[in-house]
Scaffold this motif. Structure first.
Motif, PDB file in Angstrom:
ATOM      1  N   GLY A  53      50.700  25.041  47.205  1.00  0.00           N
ATOM      2  CA  GLY A  53      50.592  26.383  47.417  1.00  0.00           C
ATOM      3  C   GLY A  53      49.270  26.735  48.048  1.00  0.00           C
ATOM      4  N   PRO A  54      49.068  27.735  48.655  1.00  0.00           N
ATOM      5  CA  PRO A  54      47.674  28.196  49.177  1.00  0.00           C
ATOM      6  C   PRO A  54      46.607  28.238  47.935  1.00  0.00           C
ATOM      7  CG  PRO A  54      49.307  29.492  50.164  1.00  0.00           C
ATOM      8  CD  PRO A  54      49.714  28.927  48.863  1.00  0.00           C
ATOM      9  N   ALA A  55      45.577  27.526  48.355  1.00  0.00           N
ATOM     10  CA  ALA A  55      44.449  27.628  47.335  1.00  0.00           C
ATOM     11  C   ALA A  55      44.017  29.034  46.974  1.00  0.00           C
ATOM     12  CB  ALA A  55      43.320  26.513  47.861  1.00  0.00           C
ATOM     13  N   ALA A  56      43.816  29.258  45.817  1.00  0.00           N
ATOM     14  CA  ALA A  56      43.047  30.646  45.514  1.00  0.00           C
ATOM     15  C   ALA A  56      41.732  30.567  45.940  1.00  0.00           C
ATOM     16  CB  ALA A  56      43.443  30.877  43.942  1.00  0.00           C
ATOM     17  N   ASP A  57      41.380  31.759  46.489  1.00  0.00           N
ATOM     18  CA  ASP A  57      39.894  32.004  46.871  1.00  0.00           C
ATOM     19  C   ASP A  57      39.135  32.944  45.533  1.00  0.00           C
ATOM     20  OD1 ASP A  57      38.167  33.536  49.619  1.00  0.00           O
ATOM     21  OD2 ASP A  57      37.333  32.352  47.965  1.00  0.00           O
ATOM     22  N   ASP A  58      38.357  31.890  44.928  1.00  0.00           N
ATOM     23  CA  ASP A  58      37.718  32.803  43.826  1.00  0.00           C
ATOM     24  C   ASP A  58      36.091  33.048  44.002  1.00  0.00           C
ATOM     25  OD1 ASP A  58      36.866  29.823  41.628  1.00  0.00           O
ATOM     26  OD2 ASP A  58      36.442  30.270  43.750  1.00  0.00           O
ATOM     27  N   ALA A  59      35.859  33.115  45.334  1.00  0.00           N
ATOM     28  CA  ALA A  59      34.485  33.354  45.799  1.00  0.00           C
ATOM     29  C   ALA A  59      34.604  34.917  46.086  1.00  0.00           C
ATOM     30  CB  ALA A  59      33.927  32.615  46.951  1.00  0.00           C
ATOM     31  N   ALA A  60      33.778  35.874  45.287  1.00  0.00           N
ATOM     32  CA  ALA A  60      34.018  37.183  45.315  1.00  0.00           C
ATOM     33  C   ALA A  60      32.405  37.574  45.727  1.00  0.00           C
ATOM     34  CB  ALA A  60      34.575  37.821  44.329  1.00  0.00           C
ATOM     35  N   PRO A  61      32.368  38.758  46.741  1.00  0.00           N
ATOM     36  CA  PRO A  61      31.082  38.931  47.085  1.00  0.00           C
ATOM     37  C   PRO A  61      30.416  39.862  45.695  1.00  0.00           C
ATOM     38  CG  PRO A  61      32.762  40.660  47.879  1.00  0.00           C
ATOM     39  CD  PRO A  61      33.358  39.418  47.512  1.00  0.00           C
ATOM     40  N   PRO A  62      29.120  39.941  45.573  1.00  0.00           N
ATOM     41  CA  PRO A  62      28.442  40.616  44.531  1.00  0.00           C
ATOM     42  C   PRO A  62      28.860  41.769  44.121  1.00  0.00           C
ATOM     43  CG  PRO A  62      26.960  39.450  45.937  1.00  0.00           C
ATOM     44  CD  PRO A  62      28.188  39.229  46.858  1.00  0.00           C
ATOM     45  N   ASP A  63      29.122  42.658  45.203  1.00  0.00           N
ATOM     46  CA  ASP A  63      29.489  44.070  44.655  1.00  0.00           C
ATOM     47  C   ASP A  63      31.052  44.093  44.661  1.00  0.00           C
ATOM     48  OD1 ASP A  63      30.160  43.592  47.118  1.00  0.00           O
ATOM     49  OD2 ASP A  63      29.445  45.481  48.253  1.00  0.00           O
ATOM     50  N   ALA A  64      31.772  43.203  44.466  1.00  0.00           N
ATOM     51  CA  ALA A  64      33.146  43.350  44.518  1.00  0.00           C
ATOM     52  C   ALA A  64      33.582  44.121  43.103  1.00  0.00           C
ATOM     53  CB  ALA A  64      33.697  41.987  44.581  1.00  0.00           C
ATOM     54  N   LEU A  65      34.901  44.617  43.154  1.00  0.00           N
ATOM     55  CA  LEU A  65      35.525  45.085  41.928  1.00  0.00           C
ATOM     56  C   LEU A  65      35.637  44.170  40.760  1.00  0.00           C
ATOM     57  CD1 LEU A  65      37.745  47.826  43.564  1.00  0.00           C
ATOM     58  CD2 LEU A  65      35.824  48.513  42.563  1.00  0.00           C
ATOM     59  N   PRO A  66      35.554  44.451  39.715  1.00  0.00           N
ATOM     60  CA  PRO A  66      36.095  43.511  38.637  1.00  0.00           C
ATOM     61  C   PRO A  66      37.490  42.855  38.943  1.00  0.00           C
ATOM     62  CG  PRO A  66      35.305  45.404  37.518  1.00  0.00           C
ATOM     63  CD  PRO A  66      35.303  45.649  39.031  1.00  0.00           C
ATOM     64  N   PRO A  67      37.812  41.590  38.755  1.00  0.00           N
ATOM     65  CA  PRO A  67      39.169  41.118  38.842  1.00  0.00           C
ATOM     66  C   PRO A  67      40.303  41.705  38.270  1.00  0.00           C
ATOM     67  CG  PRO A  67      37.906  39.602  37.445  1.00  0.00           C
ATOM     68  CD  PRO A  67      36.861  40.671  37.839  1.00  0.00           C
ATOM     69  N   ARG A 155      51.363  46.388  31.842  1.00  0.00           N
ATOM     70  CA  ARG A 155      51.268  47.746  32.502  1.00  0.00           C
ATOM     71  C   ARG A 155      49.988  47.834  33.132  1.00  0.00           C
ATOM     72  NH1 ARG A 155      54.274  51.639  30.668  1.00  0.00           N
ATOM     73  NH2 ARG A 155      55.979  51.349  29.161  1.00  0.00           N
ATOM     74  N   ASP A 156      48.902  47.353  32.329  1.00  0.00           N
ATOM     75  CA  ASP A 156      47.499  47.602  33.177  1.00  0.00           C
ATOM     76  C   ASP A 156      47.444  46.968  34.468  1.00  0.00           C
ATOM     77  OD1 ASP A 156      44.725  48.613  33.049  1.00  0.00           O
ATOM     78  OD2 ASP A 156      44.304  46.317  32.662  1.00  0.00           O
ATOM     79  N   VAL A 157      48.018  45.591  34.532  1.00  0.00           N
ATOM     80  CA  VAL A 157      48.111  45.004  35.591  1.00  0.00           C
ATOM     81  C   VAL A 157      48.538  45.522  36.848  1.00  0.00           C
ATOM     82  CG1 VAL A 157      49.005  42.800  36.934  1.00  0.00           C
ATOM     83  CG2 VAL A 157      47.557  42.539  34.833  1.00  0.00           C
ATOM     84  N   ILE A 158      50.007  46.211  36.708  1.00  0.00           N
ATOM     85  CA  ILE A 158      50.655  46.906  37.564  1.00  0.00           C
ATOM     86  C   ILE A 158      50.075  48.046  37.919  1.00  0.00           C
ATOM     87  CG2 ILE A 158      52.627  48.215  37.766  1.00  0.00           C
ATOM     88  CD1 ILE A 158      54.136  45.969  35.860  1.00  0.00           C
ATOM     89  N   ALA A 159      49.303  48.852  37.257  1.00  0.00           N
ATOM     90  CA  ALA A 159      48.631  50.064  37.413  1.00  0.00           C
ATOM     91  C   ALA A 159      47.391  49.748  38.665  1.00  0.00           C
ATOM     92  CB  ALA A 159      47.927  50.655  36.126  1.00  0.00           C
ATOM     93  N   GLN A 160      46.519  48.503  38.153  1.00  0.00           N
ATOM     94  CA  GLN A 160      45.573  48.084  39.084  1.00  0.00           C
ATOM     95  C   GLN A 160      46.165  47.784  40.279  1.00  0.00           C
ATOM     96  OE1 GLN A 160      42.350  45.942  36.947  1.00  0.00           O
ATOM     97  NE2 GLN A 160      43.417  46.152  35.313  1.00  0.00           N
ATOM     98  N   LEU A 161      46.987  46.815  40.683  1.00  0.00           N
ATOM     99  CA  LEU A 161      47.763  46.583  41.724  1.00  0.00           C
ATOM    100  C   LEU A 161      48.072  47.761  42.555  1.00  0.00           C
ATOM    101  CD1 LEU A 161      49.723  43.583  40.322  1.00  0.00           C
ATOM    102  CD2 LEU A 161      47.967  43.375  42.271  1.00  0.00           C
ATOM    103  N   ILE A 162      48.963  48.631  41.882  1.00  0.00           N
ATOM    104  CA  ILE A 162      48.954  49.876  42.777  1.00  0.00           C
ATOM    105  C   ILE A 162      47.785  50.809  43.179  1.00  0.00           C
ATOM    106  CG2 ILE A 162      50.071  52.384  42.374  1.00  0.00           C
ATOM    107  CD1 ILE A 162      52.287  51.072  40.225  1.00  0.00           C
ATOM    108  N   ALA A 163      46.667  50.697  42.624  1.00  0.00           N
ATOM    109  CA  ALA A 163      45.554  51.540  42.916  1.00  0.00           C
ATOM    110  C   ALA A 163      44.989  50.710  44.019  1.00  0.00           C
ATOM    111  CB  ALA A 163      44.876  51.705  41.798  1.00  0.00           C
ATOM    112  N   ARG A 164      44.916  49.301  43.999  1.00  0.00           N
ATOM    113  CA  ARG A 164      44.021  48.590  44.914  1.00  0.00           C
ATOM    114  C   ARG A 164      44.843  48.284  46.261  1.00  0.00           C
ATOM    115  NH1 ARG A 164      40.103  44.591  41.790  1.00  0.00           N
ATOM    116  NH2 ARG A 164      39.534  45.727  39.957  1.00  0.00           N
ATOM    117  N   HIS A 165      45.995  48.028  46.229  1.00  0.00           N
ATOM    118  CA  HIS A 165      46.785  47.107  47.101  1.00  0.00           C
ATOM    119  C   HIS A 165      47.983  47.903  47.810  1.00  0.00           C
ATOM    120  CE1 HIS A 165      44.300  43.752  46.912  1.00  0.00           C
ATOM    121  NE2 HIS A 165      44.565  43.744  45.475  1.00  0.00           N
ATOM    122  N   ALA A 166      48.072  49.375  47.756  1.00  0.00           N
ATOM    123  CA  ALA A 166      49.025  50.164  48.411  1.00  0.00           C
ATOM    124  C   ALA A 166      50.181  49.713  47.928  1.00  0.00           C
ATOM    125  CB  ALA A 166      48.654  50.088  49.836  1.00  0.00           C
ATOM    126  N   VAL A 167      50.551  49.652  46.819  1.00  0.00           N
ATOM    127  CA  VAL A 167      51.905  49.220  46.129  1.00  0.00           C
ATOM    128  C   VAL A 167      52.751  50.790  45.936  1.00  0.00           C
ATOM    129  CG1 VAL A 167      53.136  48.386  44.293  1.00  0.00           C
ATOM    130  CG2 VAL A 167      51.293  46.909  45.293  1.00  0.00           C
TER     131      VAL A 167
END
Length: 318
Positions: A53-67, A155-167
């Motif tokens: 699978g494509p490699a995950a990119d775990d390099a986030a900018p300093p001001d990024a939102l928490p994962p 439940r929390d993961v789904i709520a965050q995905l809806i908020a951040r990624h136009a789900v």
């Protein structure tokens, strides 16, 4: 000819849409690989020939939102195309016991199809047991009537995905393998208010007495006949695949008599056509109820783009 064959099998499985393009994951922390020193005969690990699978990119900018997922970070694949006004559908992939998001990504390469299908794909991570192996606290691991901590986490993961990624909140689905499949079904029993459906691949099914879904959810049961770890016919306390699929169809108010396909379709899991599809029609709220009986397929489902395309089209027929 290959393209024509793929289109034909997808039409047989409730849709006609194919493609294999995929975007790189975003919000992706490096998933924990919990497969070191694992006995492959007992673990839910990827097949030896699984595509990388494509490699995950775990390099986030300093001001990024928490994962997303906090200290249990989630790998997320998002289409590169703009989201429609109503939002995108989401498929959350749940790995099996002793496996990991990395192995789930390889065995079930939905992340490669995000641009072709327009879905957001997310891979959360289970919790380690006393031996350090990841698992989900699903119905077969919990006392009766206990939700378990992973319901709250998802439940929390789904709520965050809806908020951040136009789900689109009305188009959230779960697909799990083995222990992850049991967890996907457990969520349908305990959190039907936040999901539209589940796909249980090679996982134990919940006993009807332990499940009371609060809303109609699509139910897709996918299981190999040669599964030596989670038998197709179930075990004491856990119904077999055919019985469980029929029970969920009943909960959805589907027509009592299902329709069996006249021929098996070929999802590239074993040589030749292997998947016998049973569907129920007339289900509540346009939901889907189906059973895929995969002849000659074992517990580990081989990585297959045909399988990926067919699942997405079965959940939301085109």
């Amino acid at each position: 000819m290959r393209h024509l064959a793929l289109v034909t099998l997808l039409c047989a499985l409730c849709g006609c849409d194919d493609g294999d393009a995929g975007a790189a994951p975003v919000d992706a922390a490096a998933p924990v690989d919990a497969t070191a020193n694992v006995d492959a005969a007992a673990a839910d690990v990827a097949p030896p020939d699984a595509a990388d699978g494509p490699a995950a990119d775990d390099a986030a900018p300093p001001d990024a939102l928490p994962p997303i997922g906090g200290d249990r970070p989630v790998t997320v694949y998002v289409p590169t195309t703009p989201a429609p006004p109503a939002g995108r559908p989401l498929l959350v992939l749940l790995h099996g016991f002793r496996a990991s998001p990395t192995l789930m990504d390889r065995s079930f390469p939905f992340g490669r199809a995000v641009d072709a299908h327009g879905w957001v794909i997310a891979l959360p991570i289970g919790t380690p047991d006393d031996d350090g192996f990841l698992f989900w606290a699903a119905h077969e691991r919990l006392d009766e009537d206990v939700d378990g901590p992973d319901v709250t986490y998802l439940r929390d993961v789904i709520a965050q995905l809806i908020a951040r990624h136009a789900v689109d909140p009305a188009r959230v689905y779960l697909l799990g393998h083995s222990n992850g499949g049991a967890m996907a079904q457990h969520m349908a029993c305990k959190a039907a208010d936040v999901i539209a459906g589940f796909v249980n691949v090679s996982g134990y099914n919940v006993a009807p007495a332990r499940c009371a879904p609060s809303a109609a959810v699509s139910a897709l049961h996918v299981h190999g006949t040669d599964d030596g770890q989670v038998p197709y016919d179930g075990r004491a306390g856990n119904p077999g695949v055919d019985d469980s699929a029929a029970w969920w169809a009943e909960q959805l108010g589907c027509d009592a008599a299902p329709t069996d396909a006249a021929e098996a379709v070929d999802l590239d899991l074993v040589p030749g056509p292997e998947t016998w599809v049973r569907r129920w029609s007339g289900c509540a709220d346009g939901r889907v109820a189906a059973r895929w009986r995969m002849e000659g397929v074992r517990h580990q489902v081989p990585a297959s783009q045909a399988f990926v395309d067919a699942v997405l089209n079965a959940l939301e027929p085109q």
